[in-house]
Design a protein around this motif. Structure first.
Motif, PDB file in Angstrom:
ATOM      1  N   MET A 158     -53.636  60.218  -1.744  1.00  0.00           N
ATOM      2  CA  MET A 158     -52.118  59.828  -1.590  1.00  0.00           C
ATOM      3  C   MET A 158     -51.612  60.231  -0.084  1.00  0.00           C
ATOM      4  O   MET A 158     -51.885  61.406   0.170  1.00  0.00           O
ATOM      5  N   LEU A 159     -50.735  59.491   0.474  1.00  0.00           N
ATOM      6  CA  LEU A 159     -50.233  59.803   1.615  1.00  0.00           C
ATOM      7  C   LEU A 159     -48.689  60.218   1.510  1.00  0.00           C
ATOM      8  O   LEU A 159     -47.989  59.437   0.585  1.00  0.00           O
ATOM      9  N   PHE A 160     -48.115  61.331   1.916  1.00  0.00           N
ATOM     10  CA  PHE A 160     -46.989  61.473   1.919  1.00  0.00           C
ATOM     11  C   PHE A 160     -46.227  62.037   3.150  1.00  0.00           C
ATOM     12  O   PHE A 160     -47.090  62.567   4.127  1.00  0.00           O
ATOM     13  N   HIS A 161     -44.999  61.618   3.377  1.00  0.00           N
ATOM     14  CA  HIS A 161     -44.303  61.828   4.648  1.00  0.00           C
ATOM     15  C   HIS A 161     -43.376  63.028   4.219  1.00  0.00           C
ATOM     16  O   HIS A 161     -42.729  62.880   3.222  1.00  0.00           O
ATOM     17  N   VAL A 162     -43.545  64.341   4.945  1.00  0.00           N
ATOM     18  CA  VAL A 162     -42.662  65.278   4.435  1.00  0.00           C
ATOM     19  C   VAL A 162     -41.957  65.804   5.751  1.00  0.00           C
ATOM     20  O   VAL A 162     -42.441  66.018   6.978  1.00  0.00           O
ATOM     21  N   ARG A 163     -40.522  65.887   5.769  1.00  0.00           N
ATOM     22  CA  ARG A 163     -39.737  66.452   6.537  1.00  0.00           C
ATOM     23  C   ARG A 163     -39.396  68.027   6.197  1.00  0.00           C
ATOM     24  O   ARG A 163     -39.325  68.377   4.933  1.00  0.00           O
ATOM     25  N   MET A 164     -39.783  68.824   6.998  1.00  0.00           N
ATOM     26  CA  MET A 164     -39.638  70.518   6.622  1.00  0.00           C
ATOM     27  C   MET A 164     -38.775  70.982   7.850  1.00  0.00           C
ATOM     28  O   MET A 164     -38.797  70.803   9.075  1.00  0.00           O
ATOM     29  N   ASP A 165     -37.563  71.435   7.475  1.00  0.00           N
ATOM     30  CA  ASP A 165     -36.541  72.194   8.133  1.00  0.00           C
ATOM     31  C   ASP A 165     -36.455  73.641   7.789  1.00  0.00           C
ATOM     32  O   ASP A 165     -36.609  73.962   6.676  1.00  0.00           O
ATOM     33  N   VAL A 166     -36.613  74.587   8.785  1.00  0.00           N
ATOM     34  CA  VAL A 166     -36.986  76.141   8.716  1.00  0.00           C
ATOM     35  C   VAL A 166     -35.530  76.613   9.229  1.00  0.00           C
ATOM     36  O   VAL A 166     -34.951  76.325  10.345  1.00  0.00           O
ATOM     37  N   THR A 167     -35.158  77.672   8.395  1.00  0.00           N
ATOM     38  CA  THR A 167     -34.178  78.634   8.751  1.00  0.00           C
ATOM     39  C   THR A 167     -34.487  80.077   8.416  1.00  0.00           C
ATOM     40  O   THR A 167     -34.535  80.166   7.230  1.00  0.00           O
ATOM     41  N   ILE A 168     -34.673  80.538   9.281  1.00  0.00           N
ATOM     42  CA  ILE A 168     -35.220  81.891   9.168  1.00  0.00           C
ATOM     43  C   ILE A 168     -34.054  82.953   9.234  1.00  0.00           C
ATOM     44  O   ILE A 168     -33.129  82.703  10.342  1.00  0.00           O
ATOM     45  N   PRO A 169     -33.682  83.536   8.195  1.00  0.00           N
ATOM     46  CA  PRO A 169     -32.464  84.546   8.622  1.00  0.00           C
ATOM     47  C   PRO A 169     -32.453  85.215   9.557  1.00  0.00           C
ATOM     48  O   PRO A 169     -33.444  85.938  10.140  1.00  0.00           O
ATOM     49  N   HIS A 170     -31.253  85.287  10.289  1.00  0.00           N
ATOM     50  CA  HIS A 170     -31.012  86.110  11.702  1.00  0.00           C
ATOM     51  C   HIS A 170     -31.422  87.611  10.952  1.00  0.00           C
ATOM     52  O   HIS A 170     -31.441  88.369  12.147  1.00  0.00           O
ATOM     53  N   ASP A 171     -30.997  88.084  10.119  1.00  0.00           N
ATOM     54  CA  ASP A 171     -31.265  89.680   9.793  1.00  0.00           C
ATOM     55  C   ASP A 171     -32.787  90.136   9.413  1.00  0.00           C
ATOM     56  O   ASP A 171     -32.952  91.226   9.274  1.00  0.00           O
ATOM     57  N   LEU A 172     -33.814  89.005   9.261  1.00  0.00           N
ATOM     58  CA  LEU A 172     -34.864  89.322   9.354  1.00  0.00           C
ATOM     59  C   LEU A 172     -35.432  90.007  10.621  1.00  0.00           C
ATOM     60  O   LEU A 172     -35.608  89.325  11.318  1.00  0.00           O
ATOM     61  N   PRO A 173     -36.292  91.242  10.415  1.00  0.00           N
ATOM     62  CA  PRO A 173     -36.898  91.894  11.559  1.00  0.00           C
ATOM     63  C   PRO A 173     -37.648  90.781  12.080  1.00  0.00           C
ATOM     64  O   PRO A 173     -38.575  90.093  11.746  1.00  0.00           O
ATOM     65  N   ALA A 174     -37.645  91.228  13.557  1.00  0.00           N
ATOM     66  CA  ALA A 174     -38.454  90.192  14.468  1.00  0.00           C
ATOM     67  C   ALA A 174     -39.939  90.211  14.280  1.00  0.00           C
ATOM     68  O   ALA A 174     -40.775  89.325  14.234  1.00  0.00           O
TER      69      ALA A 174
END
Length: 96
Positions: free
Chosen positions: A1-17
């Motif tokens: 089966m084929l799936f179209h997937v949109r992924m939006d990433v939001t990394i928290p600003h306070d996560l250590p680099a």
């Protein structure tokens, strides 16, 4: 089966680099292994966003869920999924 997937990433600003860099490196390796296997067929970056459009070729919904929930960045993502079917007017073979 084929799936179209949109992924939006939001990394928290306070996560250590250093932690963010480690997660991103794991994400890259995981996604490239899935691409090599043929399960992650296509990936395109969305200009101006930390997001992508992807096409997955997997057995079923459960396999897609397993793959997506295994993404190292999963907890920082908003994901939208749409199943795909071959269009009856398509002239391309092997797209189904």
């Amino acid at each position: 089966m084929l799936f179209h997937v949109r992924m939006d990433v939001t990394i928290p600003h306070d996560l250590p680099a250093s932690e963010a860099a480690e997660i991103i490196a794991k994400e890259k390796a995981y996604s490239q292994a899935l691409q090599s296997s043929g399960k992650w067929r296509h990936i395109w970056r969305i200009a101006g966003a930390y997001a992508n459009y992807s096409v997955f070729d997997v057995k079923d919904n459960a396999e897609l869920h397993e793959i997506l929930s295994g993404l190292p960045l999963f907890k920082f993502m908003r994901i939208e999924v749409a199943p795909l079917l071959r269009h009856p007017s398509s002239i391309r073979d092997g797209d189904g």
